[in-house]
Design a protein around this motif. Structure first.
Motif, PDB file in Angstrom:
ATOM      1  N   ILE A 111       0.857  -1.180   0.000  1.00  0.00           N
ATOM      2  CA  ILE A 111       0.000   0.000   0.000  1.00  0.00           C
ATOM      3  C   ILE A 111       0.895   1.232   0.000  1.00  0.00           C
ATOM      4  O   ILE A 111       1.798   1.354   0.819  1.00  0.00           O
ATOM      5  CB  ILE A 111      -0.933   0.022   1.229  1.00  0.00           C
ATOM      6  N   ARG A 112       0.660   2.148  -0.937  1.00  0.00           N
ATOM      7  CA  ARG A 112       1.494   3.341  -1.070  1.00  0.00           C
ATOM      8  C   ARG A 112       0.623   4.589  -1.205  1.00  0.00           C
ATOM      9  O   ARG A 112      -0.524   4.532  -1.647  1.00  0.00           O
ATOM     10  CB  ARG A 112       2.411   3.234  -2.298  1.00  0.00           C
ATOM     11  N   SER A 113       1.222   5.722  -0.841  1.00  0.00           N
ATOM     12  CA  SER A 113       0.614   7.031  -1.073  1.00  0.00           C
ATOM     13  C   SER A 113       1.166   7.578  -2.393  1.00  0.00           C
ATOM     14  O   SER A 113       2.345   7.391  -2.709  1.00  0.00           O
ATOM     15  CB  SER A 113       0.943   7.983   0.073  1.00  0.00           C
ATOM     16  N   TYR A 114       0.326   8.240  -3.169  1.00  0.00           N
ATOM     17  CA  TYR A 114       0.754   8.685  -4.506  1.00  0.00           C
ATOM     18  C   TYR A 114      -0.126   9.829  -4.991  1.00  0.00           C
ATOM     19  O   TYR A 114      -1.159  10.160  -4.381  1.00  0.00           O
ATOM     20  CB  TYR A 114       0.681   7.517  -5.501  1.00  0.00           C
ATOM     21  N   ARG A 166      -3.302  13.718  -2.499  1.00  0.00           N
ATOM     22  CA  ARG A 166      -2.635  12.428  -2.490  1.00  0.00           C
ATOM     23  C   ARG A 166      -3.661  11.331  -2.205  1.00  0.00           C
ATOM     24  O   ARG A 166      -4.640  11.539  -1.483  1.00  0.00           O
ATOM     25  CB  ARG A 166      -1.521  12.385  -1.454  1.00  0.00           C
ATOM     26  N   TYR A 167      -3.421  10.157  -2.785  1.00  0.00           N
ATOM     27  CA  TYR A 167      -4.295   9.004  -2.596  1.00  0.00           C
ATOM     28  C   TYR A 167      -3.484   7.859  -2.005  1.00  0.00           C
ATOM     29  O   TYR A 167      -2.253   7.839  -2.097  1.00  0.00           O
ATOM     30  CB  TYR A 167      -4.899   8.569  -3.939  1.00  0.00           C
ATOM     31  N   THR A 168      -4.160   6.915  -1.402  1.00  0.00           N
ATOM     32  CA  THR A 168      -3.483   5.771  -0.787  1.00  0.00           C
ATOM     33  C   THR A 168      -4.217   4.490  -1.162  1.00  0.00           C
ATOM     34  O   THR A 168      -5.422   4.368  -0.917  1.00  0.00           O
ATOM     35  CB  THR A 168      -3.448   5.901   0.735  1.00  0.00           C
ATOM     36  N   SER A 169      -3.504   3.559  -1.784  1.00  0.00           N
ATOM     37  CA  SER A 169      -4.084   2.262  -2.136  1.00  0.00           C
ATOM     38  C   SER A 169      -2.978   1.367  -2.676  1.00  0.00           C
ATOM     39  O   SER A 169      -1.802   1.742  -2.681  1.00  0.00           O
ATOM     40  CB  SER A 169      -5.188   2.417  -3.185  1.00  0.00           C
TER      41      SER A 169
END
Length: 253
Positions: free
Chosen positions: A179-182, A195-198
């Motif tokens: 799971i990463r923030s991007y 920013r989104y996280t998935s």
């Protein structure tokens, strides 16, 4: 310049110098005129069927001063009075004050094909064999969709080959998923900082840099399958709850 009643049953009426015929009506001296380029009717053109009840008509009118252009009216402006028996193309906006009914298209009942539908603010709606997308069709980017809720089909009658899933396997799968923030490139290009996280589906490298199991993606691996992910999260929580309960029982003797 003939001002009289002209009655033509058969044949041709023509001014040999200008090829113009004008008919007057009340104070309108050119209610109906024919020129080499066409016919002009001012202000209203009516058609009546020879075998129809008196007063039943259809016609084009410019009498409505509130609107620009031309309106088409039938004798009661109700019912299926006007048909387009071929393909129609509209190069300007279409406004419907009633209901747009879906009929047949290319012999297929209830399946008109719009291809790509453009909507306000530059977004488009397009579809494939198993998806419906909203966003920018040219750049293949997507926009936000707002609703009170999103309901995924989940009835027993729609499902087959139902199997149990081991909660331990679900917990292990959740723990292994990266799971990463991007940020999205299209957002950054517009100066947005959200920013989104998935999980991240690696469609660039031959060997994926991020672990995203098939259970959490669609079949084409082009997007997340949030419905299945929620199911696995339920199972993972159930497994954690079971383990906590076991530890509590041990602590309590």
């Amino acid at each position: 310049n003939l001002k009289a009643l002209i009655q033509v049953k058969q044949g041709l009426v023509q001014d040999t110098t200008q090829s113009i015929i004008s008919f007057s009506s009340d104070y309108n001296n050119r209610a109906f005129s024919i020129t080499p380029v066409g016919a002009t009717v001012t202000p209203t053109l009516f058609f009546e069927r020879y075998d129809q009840t008196a007063g039943h008509w259809l016609g084009f009118s410019r009498n409505e001063v509130q609107r620009e252009g031309l309106t088409f009216n039938t004798w009661d402006n109700d019912g299926e009075r006007f048909f387009v028996s071929c393909h129609a193309r509209f190069n300007k906006n279409i406004t419907a004050e009633g209901i747009i009914m879906q009929g047949t298209w290319n012999g297929t009942t209830g399946k008109p094909e719009a291809g790509i539908l453009s909507i306000e603010s530059g977004n488009t709606i397009w579809s494939g064999s198993d998806f419906l997308a909203i966003g920018d069709h040219l750049s293949n980017s997507f926009t936000n969709v707002m609703a009170r809720s999103f309901n995924q089909q989940s009835t027993l009658s729609s499902k087959t080959n139902i199997e149990a899933v081991d909660p331990k396997y679900a917990l292990d799968l959740v723990n292994k998923t990266d799971i990463r923030s991007y940020q999205y490139k299209s957002d950054v290009a517009l100066g947005k900082t959200k920013r989104y996280t998935s999980l991240i589906i690696d469609d660039v490298n031959d060997v994926s840099q991020y672990y995203a199991p098939d259970e959490f993606t669609n079949e084409e691996r082009t997007g997340r399958d949030d419905g299945s992910a929620v199911g696995y999260l339920f199972l993972a929580i159930q497994e954690l709850t079971r383990r906590i309960k076991t530890l509590e029982d041990k602590l309590n003797g």
